[in-house]
Each structure stands twice: as C-alpha cells, then as structure tokens.
Design a protein around this motif. Structure first.
Motif, PDB file in Angstrom:
ATOM      1  N   ALA A 129     -87.100   6.439  24.432  1.00  0.00           N
ATOM      2  CA  ALA A 129     -87.934   6.352  25.629  1.00  0.00           C
ATOM      3  C   ALA A 129     -88.300   7.709  26.228  1.00  0.00           C
ATOM      4  N   ALA A 130     -87.516   8.750  25.920  1.00  0.00           N
ATOM      5  CA  ALA A 130     -87.779  10.065  26.516  1.00  0.00           C
ATOM      6  C   ALA A 130     -88.024  11.145  25.466  1.00  0.00           C
ATOM      7  N   ALA A 131     -87.103  11.252  24.487  1.00  0.00           N
ATOM      8  CA  ALA A 131     -87.224  12.327  23.505  1.00  0.00           C
ATOM      9  C   ALA A 131     -88.421  12.110  22.578  1.00  0.00           C
ATOM     10  N   PHE A 132     -88.649  10.877  22.134  1.00  0.00           N
ATOM     11  CA  PHE A 132     -89.786  10.608  21.251  1.00  0.00           C
ATOM     12  C   PHE A 132     -91.121  10.937  21.929  1.00  0.00           C
ATOM     13  N   PRO A 133     -91.366  10.447  23.155  1.00  0.00           N
ATOM     14  CA  PRO A 133     -92.632  10.818  23.812  1.00  0.00           C
ATOM     15  C   PRO A 133     -92.769  12.322  24.044  1.00  0.00           C
ATOM     16  N   MET A 134     -91.663  12.993  24.357  1.00  0.00           N
ATOM     17  CA  MET A 134     -91.719  14.440  24.554  1.00  0.00           C
ATOM     18  C   MET A 134     -92.093  15.145  23.252  1.00  0.00           C
ATOM     19  N   ALA A 135     -91.499  14.704  22.146  1.00  0.00           N
ATOM     20  CA  ALA A 135     -91.827  15.291  20.850  1.00  0.00           C
ATOM     21  C   ALA A 135     -93.299  15.052  20.507  1.00  0.00           C
ATOM     22  N   LYS A 136     -93.778  13.856  20.808  1.00  0.00           N
ATOM     23  CA  LYS A 136     -95.182  13.553  20.517  1.00  0.00           C
ATOM     24  C   LYS A 136     -96.108  14.411  21.381  1.00  0.00           C
ATOM     25  N   TYR A 137     -95.729  14.644  22.620  1.00  0.00           N
ATOM     26  CA  TYR A 137     -96.532  15.490  23.514  1.00  0.00           C
ATOM     27  C   TYR A 137     -96.719  16.878  22.914  1.00  0.00           C
ATOM     28  N   TYR A 138     -95.613  17.478  22.436  1.00  0.00           N
ATOM     29  CA  TYR A 138     -95.720  18.826  21.873  1.00  0.00           C
ATOM     30  C   TYR A 138     -96.500  18.825  20.561  1.00  0.00           C
TER      31      TYR A 138
END
Length: 320
Positions: free
Chosen positions: A140-149
C-alpha cells in the motif's frame, strides 16, 4: 540473561545468509526451492510462531499503540530518507531505490530474533505486533512510492497504471500470520493455558524460522554488483542506527515504562534494511543493486556492532 544467546546472532543470522550464498554459488539449490522457502516461511512458520507467542503474551491497553508504531516505523524513515539523503543521487531510479530501502526494515526476521535473544517470547511477540502491518505497507505504501519514482524517471513515455484489486492488496496468503496472532489472543482470552511442551517447541522453532527466512536471502545476494554502491549508501547507517532510533526512543519513553517492551521497540527502530526492498526494486525497475548494498551494509553493521553493544549494555544493568 544467558550469555550464550549472543552467539545466536551468528548461528541464526550470519550463518544462514552465508549458507544461502554458498548454495547459489555452487548451484546446490534450484531457484524454485528458494522461492518455495520464502512462501513456506511467510505462510507456515510465521503463522505458527505468532500463534504460540501471542498465546502467552500479557495483554494490556498499551499494546494498542504497537500497530500504529509499525506504520510510523515505515513512514518516518522513508520521509527522512527522501528529504535528507535521496537528493544526493543522480537519477530517480537511484533515488527511488534509496527511499524504498529507508522505508522497509527487517523487523519481522532479524528484529524478531534479536528481541527473542534479549527478552524471550515476550520480545518476539511484541515484534510481531509491530511487524503485522509490514506486508500491507509494502503493497500500500512502498509499491506506489516505487512506481512514482519509476514513472518520474520515464516521464517522457506513457506507462500503464498499476492495477491491484483490494483482494490482491489486503487478502493474500502473505497476511495469514495475522490470523495466527488473532488465534493466540483468543486462546489467551478464553483462559486456555498453553501446554508446557509448546514452550519448548517454540524455542526450537525460532531457530528454524531464522534459517528458513535468511537462507533464501543469502541465495539472492550478488556481492559483485552491490559492491559498487556501498560508499553511496553509507548515509543509510546514520538513518537506520542514529536518527530513527533517537526520534522513536523519545516517543517510546513517553508511552511505555516496561523495560522489555521498550527494549524490543528500540531494537525494531534500529533494524537494518529489508530484503523486501530488493523485491520492490526488481518489480518496479529501480536500482536493485543499490537496495542490495543497503541491505548488506546495514545488516552487517547491525549484527557486528549495533546489536552486540545493545546486548552488553542491557546485560550489565543498563536501563532504557
């Protein structure tokens, strides 16, 4: 406190890592068995040990804080890493890998084992309460952050959005350990005593858990490629072992007085970067080697310096 427990840091952390790497180098274990071990650990071992530890954990209103602390222990290092250190990297694939390594820490495995070494079953159970949100937060947090970068790096190209249903995010076999936690609490609240033989079994299963968890990690390590990034991730040592523990310790002292709970929480606040950061980086095409370097560097320093210092401080009567 049993002095012999300090050697478990080597036999239950360093040795399985080395064994996994040895098996890979000499092609003595297929990759599919490594993947099976990872699944067996998450679905079976963690569930059984969580049930057994929560069966005898003293329940109190203070424990309601622990899942929230689990969220903050992921979010706060990620924010600090992004604001203070990630800007020193040249591109967003490196920045994203650094932030993910800052967010995800090895609470459940290394934190759980070290809390058990220090405080027995109570320490292990406290860690599992804090670690419970970790799998959800990774999705819920790390995956979206990785996708953002990744998307920021590929701004000139059109990429499809990440498609994850509610079930895929929150209802998977990886979260079954939460059911073990609930079952243990239910047995305790019903007044059903845990048979003494299960206490003996628990102490043996903790060591098996360490090997099942860390042997696959050793198998996934590539030292040659990670070696290019050790110097570039030295700031992770300050983040993991100085900045974050100091911030959280101040809050812990305001909320808790129990020395076992305080010590377990401080161990969790200082745990090294998690192998899940490597998995996340692979999935979203960030710099995998940078995440491996963060994992290796912080794990070695934690095992050889940070935890032994904490162990001997508590052993000789130090208070938190």
């Amino acid at each position: 406190m049993d002095w012999g427990r300090i050697f478990l840091v080597f036999t239950d952390i360093l040795l399985p890592l080395a064994a996994g790497y040895f098996l890979k180098v000499h092609t003595l274990m297929p990759r599919r068995f490594c993947d099976w071990l990872i699944r067996f650990n998450v679905i079976v071992m963690v569930t059984v040990l969580t049930l057994m530890s929560f069966w005898v954990l003293p329940l109190s209103a203070q424990l309601l804080w622990l899942p929230l602390i689990g969220v903050l222990i992921t979010a706060v290092p990620g924010i600090i890493g992004a604001k203070l250190f990630a800007g020193g990297f040249d591109n967003d694939l490196d920045r994203g890998a650094y932030v993910i390594s800052a967010m995800l820490s090895n609470i459940g495995t290394i934190g759980g084992l070290c809390a058990f070494i220090m405080y027995g079953e109570a320490g292990f159970a406290y860690v599992q309460l804090v670690a419970a949100p970790q799998n959800i937060l990774m999705v819920a947090a790390a995956f979206p952050m990785a996708k953002y970068y990744y998307e920021k790096h590929k701004a000139a190209e059109k990429k499809a959005k990440l498609q994850l249903s509610f079930r895929e995010m929150f209802i998977t076999w990886n979260q079954i350990g939460i059911l073990g936690m609930a079952a243990g609490i239910a047995l305790q609240m019903c007044g059903i005593e845990r048979p003494p033989i299960l206490g003996v079994l628990f102490h043996n299963l903790v060591h098996i858990l360490a090997w099942v968890s860390l042997l696959p990690v050793g198998y996934l390590i590539d030292f040659s490629r990670a070696g290019l990034y050790y110097r570039r991730v030295t700031s992770m040592l300050w983040l993991r072992f100085v900045i974050v523990p100091v911030i959280f310790y101040a809050g812990f002292r305001l909320l808790f007085t129990d020395q076992v709970l305080l010590g377990s929480l401080l161990i969790m606040a200082a745990t090294p970067a998690a192998i899940n950061s490597v998995i996340t980086a692979q999935l979203y095409k960030l710099n995998v080697d940078l995440t491996i370097a963060s994992f290796l560097l912080t794990t070695v320093v934690f095992v050889l310096v940070v935890f032994p210092v904490f162990f001997f401080y508590i052993h000789f009567g130090g208070r938190l």
